[in-house]
Design a protein around this motif. Structure first.
Motif: not given
Length: 345
Positions: A21-35, A69-75
């Motif tokens: 959840a932590w890894t996925g959340g952080v990766a998700f924020t960087f993915f949108i940053a890339l977009l 919600e599943a990625l909340r900790s990383g986000i």
């Protein structure tokens, strides 16, 4: 069928381990940053910039798909921890030696700009019955250095993530509009290049906005504009300590609130890196320009990922009801600031 889909989503969320959840959340924020970075490459959006584009994408995602919600900790990690790291690294952009040696006069005027921007925005917010927190953040962003100033002050004054994200989005958008307006008006203004540079550096919101507006006027205009802007960045630190003092005074006598008042240690990091960047790196220690550029790029990406995390908290229904009046207050303040500074220059 709809209930079955909800059950499947809930089961998947439960299966995610804390690490995933932590890894996925952080990766998700960087993915949108890339977009956001890719969107900013498109003509037209390049004036808005990577940061604002990423926030827009994050807000749109939230409205369509809801909060992941599943990625909340990383986000949350991105919006809290990475934000502080970005602010610390931002200190390398501030050359204290240059500000103190060449910009004392500008520094005094910069202090006036900050005081005027904050108090004028708050005063107008009262008249317009605008949201107090968003208006205060917009006043700080207008007076100091846009998103970075908002991000630095927000945890001190206990701003909600949603309020911070709304403020950053507004300041990025309005700063871009003002910077473009400056470039259009420049040929018609009775200012020489140096005066125009000072005017831009004293009044525009972000460093990027100052560079965008001043660059067409030449190298001298750009240099003096950035110096004027750096003076405002320099004053971010004492401003933060003023807010710390005011918050402690406000919460005095409330034991519960005092225990929640965390010292913003990231400001110490900001000061240390500012000192290192001003007096050590490039002086007693040689640092290749490519390394410094890489650090500045990293700072931008960290700040963008952090803002994505904040943007995912924005609910457009609340935005319609809470952001329009602060936006109006901030716009009036920015126009008034531009006019007053024009005559001061």
């Amino acid at each position: 069928m709809g209930l079955e889909k909800i059950d499947i989503v809930e089961q998947r969320e439960k299966k995610l381990s804390p690490q995933a959840a932590w890894t996925g959340g952080v990766a998700f924020t960087f993915f949108i940053a890339l977009l956001g970075y890719l969107l900013a490459l498109i003509p037209g959006f390049n004036y808005v910039g990577q940061l604002a584009c990423a926030i827009i994408i994050a807000i749109v995602y939230r409205q369509i798909f809801g909060y992941p919600e599943a990625l909340r900790s990383g986000i949350t990690f991105s919006s809290k921890r990475l934000l502080r790291v970005a602010i610390i690294l931002y200190g390398l952009k501030l050359n204290i030696a240059t500000v103190l040696s060449d910009g004392i006069g500008l520094l005094i005027r910069d202090a006036g700009v900050i005081i005027f921007a904050i108090f004028a925005t708050i005063w107008l917010a009262k008249i317009l019955k605008a949201d107090k927190m968003i208006s205060l953040l917009l006043g700080v962003g207008t007076g100091v250095c846009g998103a970075a100033a908002i991000a630095a002050v927000a945890p001190i004054i206990k701003s909600k993530d949603e309020d911070t994200a709304i403020s950053v989005g507004i300041i990025a958008l309005m700063g871009t509009i003002f910077a473009i307006a400056y470039t259009i008006l420049r040929p018609f203004l009775p200012l020489d290049d140096i005066q125009y540079g000072v005017w831009s550096g004293m009044t525009l919101h972000e460093l990027a906005h100052v560079a965008l507006a001043a660059e067409p006027a030449g190298e001298d205009a750009l240099a003096i504009a950035l110096l004027a802007k750096l003076g405002r960045v320099f004053l971010l630190v004492p401003l933060c300590f003023v807010f710390i003092f005011l918050m402690k005074r406000k919460n005095k006598g409330s034991e519960e609130m005092n225990t929640k008042m965390e010292y913003p240690w990231f400001l110490v990091g900001f000061i240390i890196l500012s000192i290192l960047g001003s007096y050590v790196f490039g002086h007693s220690i040689e640092v290749p320009e490519s390394v410094m550029n890489a650090v500045f790029t990293l700072t931008t990406w960290l700040l963008t990922a952090a803002m994505v995390g904040l943007g995912l908290n924005v609910n457009l229904k609340d935005l319609r009801t809470r952001a329009l009046r602060p936006l109006l207050a901030m716009t009036i303040t920015s126009v008034a600031l531009s006019i007053i500074a024009f005559f001061i220059v």
